[in-house]
Design a protein around this motif. Structure first.
Motif, PDB file in Angstrom:
ATOM      1  N   LYS A 177       0.822  -1.218   0.000  1.00 56.89           N
ATOM      2  CA  LYS A 177       0.000   0.000   0.000  1.00 56.89           C
ATOM      3  C   LYS A 177       0.854   1.266   0.000  1.00 56.89           C
ATOM      4  N   GLU A 178       1.996   1.197   0.688  1.00 63.88           N
ATOM      5  CA  GLU A 178       2.877   2.364   0.752  1.00 63.88           C
ATOM      6  C   GLU A 178       3.919   2.369  -0.359  1.00 63.88           C
ATOM      7  N   GLU A 179       3.901   1.323  -1.205  1.00 62.13           N
ATOM      8  CA  GLU A 179       4.852   1.179  -2.312  1.00 62.13           C
ATOM      9  C   GLU A 179       6.292   1.291  -1.826  1.00 62.13           C
ATOM     10  N   ASN A 180       6.584   0.576  -0.751  1.00 60.29           N
ATOM     11  CA  ASN A 180       7.931   0.555  -0.176  1.00 60.29           C
ATOM     12  C   ASN A 180       8.682  -0.627  -0.761  1.00 60.29           C
ATOM     13  N   TYR A 181       9.447  -0.406  -1.849  1.00 60.85           N
ATOM     14  CA  TYR A 181      10.011  -1.517  -2.600  1.00 60.85           C
ATOM     15  C   TYR A 181      11.538  -1.527  -2.739  1.00 60.85           C
ATOM     16  N   ASP A 182      12.244  -0.500  -2.331  1.00 60.84           N
ATOM     17  CA  ASP A 182      13.709  -0.443  -2.466  1.00 60.84           C
ATOM     18  C   ASP A 182      14.147  -0.640  -3.916  1.00 60.84           C
ATOM     19  N   MET A 183      13.481   0.028  -4.835  1.00 60.64           N
ATOM     20  CA  MET A 183      13.772  -0.164  -6.255  1.00 60.64           C
ATOM     21  C   MET A 183      15.196   0.257  -6.629  1.00 60.64           C
ATOM     22  N   GLU A 184      15.805   1.130  -5.839  1.00 62.04           N
ATOM     23  CA  GLU A 184      17.140   1.636  -6.161  1.00 62.04           C
ATOM     24  C   GLU A 184      18.210   0.543  -6.095  1.00 62.04           C
ATOM     25  N   LYS A 185      17.900  -0.603  -5.475  1.00 62.00           N
ATOM     26  CA  LYS A 185      18.883  -1.689  -5.352  1.00 62.00           C
ATOM     27  C   LYS A 185      18.930  -2.608  -6.580  1.00 62.00           C
ATOM     28  N   ILE A 186      17.915  -2.555  -7.418  1.00 55.87           N
ATOM     29  CA  ILE A 186      17.763  -3.580  -8.442  1.00 55.87           C
ATOM     30  C   ILE A 186      18.833  -3.514  -9.529  1.00 55.87           C
ATOM     31  N   ASP A 187      19.196  -2.323 -10.005  1.00 59.50           N
ATOM     32  CA  ASP A 187      20.179  -2.226 -11.087  1.00 59.50           C
ATOM     33  C   ASP A 187      21.522  -2.838 -10.693  1.00 59.50           C
ATOM     34  N   ALA A 188      22.002  -2.510  -9.503  1.00 59.50           N
ATOM     35  CA  ALA A 188      23.282  -3.056  -9.046  1.00 59.50           C
ATOM     36  C   ALA A 188      23.192  -4.572  -8.882  1.00 59.50           C
ATOM     37  N   PHE A 189      22.036  -5.048  -8.419  1.00 58.05           N
ATOM     38  CA  PHE A 189      21.795  -6.480  -8.245  1.00 58.05           C
ATOM     39  C   PHE A 189      21.895  -7.202  -9.592  1.00 58.05           C
ATOM     40  N   VAL A 190      21.236  -6.659 -10.605  1.00 56.99           N
ATOM     41  CA  VAL A 190      21.256  -7.264 -11.946  1.00 56.99           C
ATOM     42  C   VAL A 190      22.665  -7.246 -12.530  1.00 56.99           C
ATOM     43  N   ASN A 191      23.349  -6.134 -12.383  1.00 57.83           N
ATOM     44  CA  ASN A 191      24.697  -6.020 -12.942  1.00 57.83           C
ATOM     45  C   ASN A 191      25.645  -7.050 -12.332  1.00 57.83           C
ATOM     46  N   TYR A 192      25.515  -7.272 -11.031  1.00 57.05           N
ATOM     47  CA  TYR A 192      26.424  -8.197 -10.356  1.00 57.05           C
ATOM     48  C   TYR A 192      26.138  -9.646 -10.731  1.00 57.05           C
ATOM     49  N   PHE A 193      24.873 -10.009 -10.815  1.00 63.92           N
ATOM     50  CA  PHE A 193      24.531 -11.424 -10.994  1.00 63.92           C
ATOM     51  C   PHE A 193      24.312 -11.837 -12.449  1.00 63.92           C
ATOM     52  N   PHE A 194      24.330 -10.875 -13.373  1.00 64.18           N
ATOM     53  CA  PHE A 194      24.182 -11.239 -14.786  1.00 64.18           C
ATOM     54  C   PHE A 194      25.260 -10.640 -15.683  1.00 64.18           C
ATOM     55  N   ASP A 195      26.107  -9.773 -15.148  1.00 62.75           N
ATOM     56  CA  ASP A 195      27.055  -9.054 -15.990  1.00 62.75           C
ATOM     57  C   ASP A 195      26.265  -8.429 -17.155  1.00 62.75           C
ATOM     58  N   ASN A 196      26.720  -8.628 -18.381  1.00 62.40           N
ATOM     59  CA  ASN A 196      25.972  -8.135 -19.556  1.00 62.40           C
ATOM     60  C   ASN A 196      25.575  -9.293 -20.458  1.00 62.40           C
ATOM     61  N   THR A 197      25.123 -10.390 -19.829  1.00 64.72           N
ATOM     62  CA  THR A 197      24.899 -11.631 -20.596  1.00 64.72           C
ATOM     63  C   THR A 197      23.480 -11.813 -21.104  1.00 64.72           C
ATOM     64  N   VAL A 198      22.517 -11.042 -20.620  1.00 65.88           N
ATOM     65  CA  VAL A 198      21.118 -11.288 -20.976  1.00 65.88           C
ATOM     66  C   VAL A 198      20.911 -11.027 -22.470  1.00 65.88           C
ATOM     67  N   GLY A 199      20.362 -12.011 -23.150  1.00 64.84           N
ATOM     68  CA  GLY A 199      20.201 -11.949 -24.599  1.00 64.84           C
ATOM     69  C   GLY A 199      21.388 -12.529 -25.340  1.00 64.84           C
ATOM     70  N   GLN A 200      22.508 -12.764 -24.614  1.00 60.86           N
ATOM     71  CA  GLN A 200      23.725 -13.293 -25.233  1.00 60.86           C
ATOM     72  C   GLN A 200      24.180 -14.605 -24.611  1.00 60.86           C
ATOM     73  N   ALA A 201      23.485 -15.086 -23.595  1.00 60.66           N
ATOM     74  CA  ALA A 201      23.966 -16.245 -22.831  1.00 60.66           C
ATOM     75  C   ALA A 201      24.070 -17.496 -23.685  1.00 60.66           C
ATOM     76  N   SER A 202      23.077 -17.753 -24.515  1.00 60.57           N
ATOM     77  CA  SER A 202      23.113 -18.959 -25.355  1.00 60.57           C
ATOM     78  C   SER A 202      24.297 -18.898 -26.313  1.00 60.57           C
ATOM     79  N   LYS A 203      24.559 -17.741 -26.877  1.00 63.87           N
ATOM     80  CA  LYS A 203      25.721 -17.576 -27.763  1.00 63.87           C
ATOM     81  C   LYS A 203      27.008 -17.783 -26.992  1.00 63.87           C
TER      82      LYS A 203
END
Length: 640
Positions: free
Chosen positions: A567-593
C-alpha cells in the motif's frame, strides 16, 4: 549462575496482590497462534524489561497414576512435580500498552499506557515440541505473571486463567485447525480443536493425532521408486557398462548428449542451447536422454543405452543433479558440462553445506567430475566452484541461456497476451506472485507453512486492486487450501511449469530464499522478501552473502508488513540495477551464444574429425512461441 532480577533466590513470593489481566486479541491461523493482552499487578507500573515476565503455559490433562506406572523415577515425586515436568512454557514478548493493536480500553492514564504491562505472542504450534507439533492430548492454557515489586525484595508470581479469551471464540464456540510435520522418515498430522473450558475458565486445546507414517513407504512413491539395494546394483551395472564401452569404442567427435533427470522434453536452458547450436549449422550428432523424475525406474535397456551414449559422447550436457554420472571417470578429450538450472548464487548448496543438515559427505563424488560448469556471472564463480567441489577455473560465466527470453520483446509480448487470455481474472488487476522456496532438508521432507500467511487479511486489504497467484515449489508435500470465499483473489498456479512465463505477467513478486528473484530482477519490477524464519534459515542453511544487505527489496516477516509495503509502495527499487549487474554481468540476450562460443565450440575443436563424424542433420527446434504453446498445452492436460 547468571540470572535476571526476577530469578533471585532471596526474593519472597507474593501471590496476593490484585491483578489486571485481559486478552485483547486472539487468533488462530493454521498452526500459528497470535495473541495479545495485558497482565500486571494493579497500581504497580513496570518500565524495565528485566523486572516483568509473562509466560504462556500449556498444562496437559494427565493420568498421574498411569504415568507413575510407566516411569519408575516418578515414584518419589508428588503429583504437582510430575505435572510440572509436562507443562510447556512459552515466553511472551513484553510490550507497552500503546503497542497493543486491539486494545479498546480507555481507562488507563498516559503513564500506565507506557508501562510494560502488555504482551504479544506469535506461536507456531507445529514446531512447539523440539521442532515437532504439540503432542496429542488435552491442554488448558494459562498465563504466568512474574513481576518485581517496588521494594525489590518481593516478586509477585501467579498463574492466571485466560478468562477474557471467551469473547474471541464465543460466536463459533470452537476453533479448528490442522498441525503438520514433515521429515524424510516421518509425517505427522494432527487435528486441533480450541474451545473455552467452562470448568477451569480458560482456553482448552484438544489435539488429536490423525496420521503418522513414513513417506518413503507410501504406495504412490513405490510405483516409481526403487529400493536402495536395487538402485545400488543398477549403479554398479551402469558403471561397468560405461567402462566396457569406453574400452571398446572410440569417442564420436561431433556427438553431444543432452541428459536430464528432471524433464521429459527439450525446454529450459537446454532448449536455448540447442536453438543456438542449430543456428550455427555445426553438423553435430545430438542425442537426448530425458527422464521426467529423478526417482523414475530405469530399465536395463535404459542403462545400456545411456552408458553407450555417455561413453561415446564428446560432450555431455546436464542441467541439474544426475546421480548416475557421478561415479564415472570422464574420458580424456571428452567433457561433462553442467548447465545449472538456477541463476545467481543465493542459499548455500552442495559442498558449501558440509556439516549442515542435509549436507553431503566430504567423501561424496557428486558433481566433482564436471569438466566445466556454467554460471550467470563472474561474481558467483567461486561460490559454484565450492558448491560443486571443483576448481574455479572449470566454472565459466556465460550467463543463463533461458534468461535470454527477457531480451526477446516479441516473445514477452506474446506470452503476456496469451496468459491474460488464459487467466481472465488478471484483467484490470495488478498481479502479485507468491513464489517461495520449500522448507525441509530435501524432497521427502519438503513443505511450506502456509499458515504464516493471513489469507483473510490479504483478501480484505488487497482484493479490490490485486489478484494473488501462488507458485509453490514442486517438492512441497503439503497442499495449499484456498477458502472458497476468497477464490476471486487467490489462485494456485503451482502446476504451471515455467515460472519465467508467470514473471512476465507479475507486477509484484513475493519470495524468500528462492532463486526466482534473479530473473525477476531483469524486469525491473518490485520485490518483497517474506522471510519470517530468516534467523532459523541462516542457522540451518546459510547464504553466500549477507541476506539483509543482499536482497533487492524490503525484508518482510508478517502479513501486516506485506500489506503495508504494497500500500505504501515501499520496494527499495534503487537496489535492483546493481543487483542485476552483479549477478548477470551483460549476458542477458547473449547467454546462449556465450555457451556455444566459449564452451561448446572450444570443446569440439581439440580433435580432428573422422569421415564418419562429418554428416549430421539436426532437427529444427520449435520456435520459442511454439515451445510456450506446447508447455501450456501440457499444463491444460495436467489440469484435465
Amino acid at each position: 549462575m547468571f540470572h535476571t532480577a526476577l530469578d533471585g533466590e532471596h526474593l519472597k513470593i507474593n501471590a496476593e496482590s490484585a491483578v489486571m489481566n485481559k486478552v485483547t486479541n486472539f487468533e488462530i491461523h493454521g498452526s500459528y497462534l497470535e495473541m495479545e493482552g495485558y497482565t500486571t499487578v494493579k497500581n504497580h507500573l513496570t518500565f524495565q524489561e528485566e523486572e516483568i515476565r509473562k509466560t504462556l503455559l500449556l498444562v496437559p490433562k494427565l493420568n498421574i497414576e498411569t504415568l507413575r506406572e510407566e516411569h519408575e523415577e516418578y515414584d518419589t515425586l508428588t503429583d504437582v512435580e510430575i505435572l510440572e515436568k509436562h507443562i510447556i512454557g512459552i515466553p511472551l514478548d513484553n510490550c507497552r500498552m500503546t503497542e497493543l493493536e486491539n486494545n479498546t480500553d480507555t481507562d488507563f492514564s498516559s503513564e500506565e499506557l507506557e508501562a510494560l504491562s502488555g504482551y504479544k505472542g506469535d506461536i507456531d504450534l507445529s514446531t512447539l515440541v523440539y521442532g515437532r507439533p504439540l503432542e496429542k492430548g488435552e491442554y488448558n492454557l494459562f498465563i504466568k505473571l512474574e513481576q518485581l515489586l517496588p521494594n525489590r525484595k518481593e516478586k509477585f508470581e501467579k498463574v492466571l486463567p485466560l478468562s477474557s479469551v471467551k469473547e474471541f471464540i464465543e460466536g463459533s464456540s470452537i476453533l479448528n485447525t490442522k498441525l503438520q510435520y514433515f521429515s524424510a522418515k516421518k509425517v505427522l498430522k494432527y487435528n486441533l480443536i480450541v474451545s473455552f473450558d467452562k470448568y477451569s475458565k480458560t482456553l482448552l486445546f484438544k489435539n488429536t493425532l490423525l496420521q503418522s507414517y513414513d513417506p518413503t513407504e507410501q504406495a504412490s512413491e513405490i510405483a516409481y521408486k526403487e529400493g536402495k539395494k536395487v538402485k545400488a546394483i543398477k549403479r554398479r551395472l551402469f558403471k561397468a557398462l560405461y567402462m566396457l564401452f569406453t574400452m571398446l569404442l572410440p569417442i564420436k567427435k561431433r556427438k553431444v548428449v543432452f541428459a536430464s533427470d528432471s524433464r521429459s522434453e527439450l525446454n529450459g536452458n537446454f532448449y536455448f542451447v540447442y536453438e543456438e547450436l542449430y543456428k550455427r549449422n555445426l553438423d553435430l550428432n545430438i542425442t537426448f536422454i530425458f527422464n521426467e523424475r529423478i526417482n523414475n525406474k530405469k530399465t536395463i535397456n535404459d542403462l545400456v543405452k545411456t552408458a553407450y551414449h555417455f561413453a561415446t559422447a564428446k560432450i555431455i550436457l546436464l542441467d541439474d543433479f544426475y546421480p548416475l554420472v557421478y561415479p564415472l571417470r570422464i574420458r580424456n578429450n571428452a567433457d561433462l558440462i553442467q548447465v545449472w538450472h538456477a541463476a545467481g548464487a543465493f542459499k548455500t548448496f552442495g559442498y558449501s553445506r558440509i556439516g549442515r543438515p542435509g549436507g553431503p559427505s566430504p567423501r561424496s563424488k557428486n558433481h566433482k567430475n564436471y569438466t566445466k560448469a556454467l554460471v550467470s556471472s563472474e561474481g558467483v564463480r567461486e561460490n559454484y566452484a565450492e558448491g560443486f567441489g571443483i576448481t574455479v577455473d572449470k566454472v565459466y560465466a556465460t550467463g543463463v541461456p533461458r534468461a535470454d527470453i527477457f531480451a526477446d520483446e516479441k516473445y514477452k509480448s506474446y506470452v503476456q497476451n496469451k496468459l491474460t487470455e488464459m487467466y481472465p481474472f488478471i484483467k484490470g488487476k495488478k498481479v502479485i506472485l507468491f513464489a517461495p522456496t520449500f522448507r525441509g532438508n530435501g524432497q521427502a521432507s519438503a513443505h511450506y507453512p502456509f499458515e504464516v500467511l493471513n489469507l483473510k487479511q490479504l483478501y480484505e486489504d488487497l482484493h479490490e486492486e490485486y489478484v494473488f497467484l501462488f507458485k509453490i515449489h514442486p517438492f512441497v508435500n503439503n497442499k495449499l487450501h484456498i477458502p472458497y470465499k476468497y477464490n476471486d483473489f487467490f489462485f494456485d498456479l503451482s502446476d504451471y511449469r515455467e515460472v519465467n512465463d508467470l514473471l512476465l505477467i507479475t507486477d509484484i513478486l513475493i519470495t524468500d530464499y528462492s532463486s526466482v528473484c534473479f530473473e525477476y530482477a531483469l524486469l525491473k519490477k518490485p520485490m518483497l522478501f517474506f522471510a519470517f524464519d530468516v534467523e532459523k534459515y541462516i542457522e540451518e542453511r546459510d547464504f553466500y552473502y549477507n541476506y539483509f544487505d543482499f536482497i533487492p527489496g524490503p525484508l518482510i516477516k508478517t502479513t501486516a508488513e506485506i500489506v503495508s509495503a504494497i500500500k505504501e509502495e515501499n520496494y527499495d527499487m534503487e537496489k535492483i540495477d546493481a543487483f542485476v549487474n552483479y549477478f548477470f554481468d551483460n549476458t542477458v540476450g547473449q547467454a546462449s551464444k556465450n555457451v556455444v562460443d566459449d564452451v561448446i565450440i572450444p570443446s569440439l575443436q581439440d580433435m580432428e574429425l573422422d569421415d564418419a563424424d562429418q554428416e549430421a542433420i539436426l532437427t529444427p527446434p520449435v520456435s520459442r512461441i511454439e515451445l510456450f504453446e506446447r508447455s501450456i498445452g501440457n499444463y491444460d492436460k495436467q489440469k484435465d
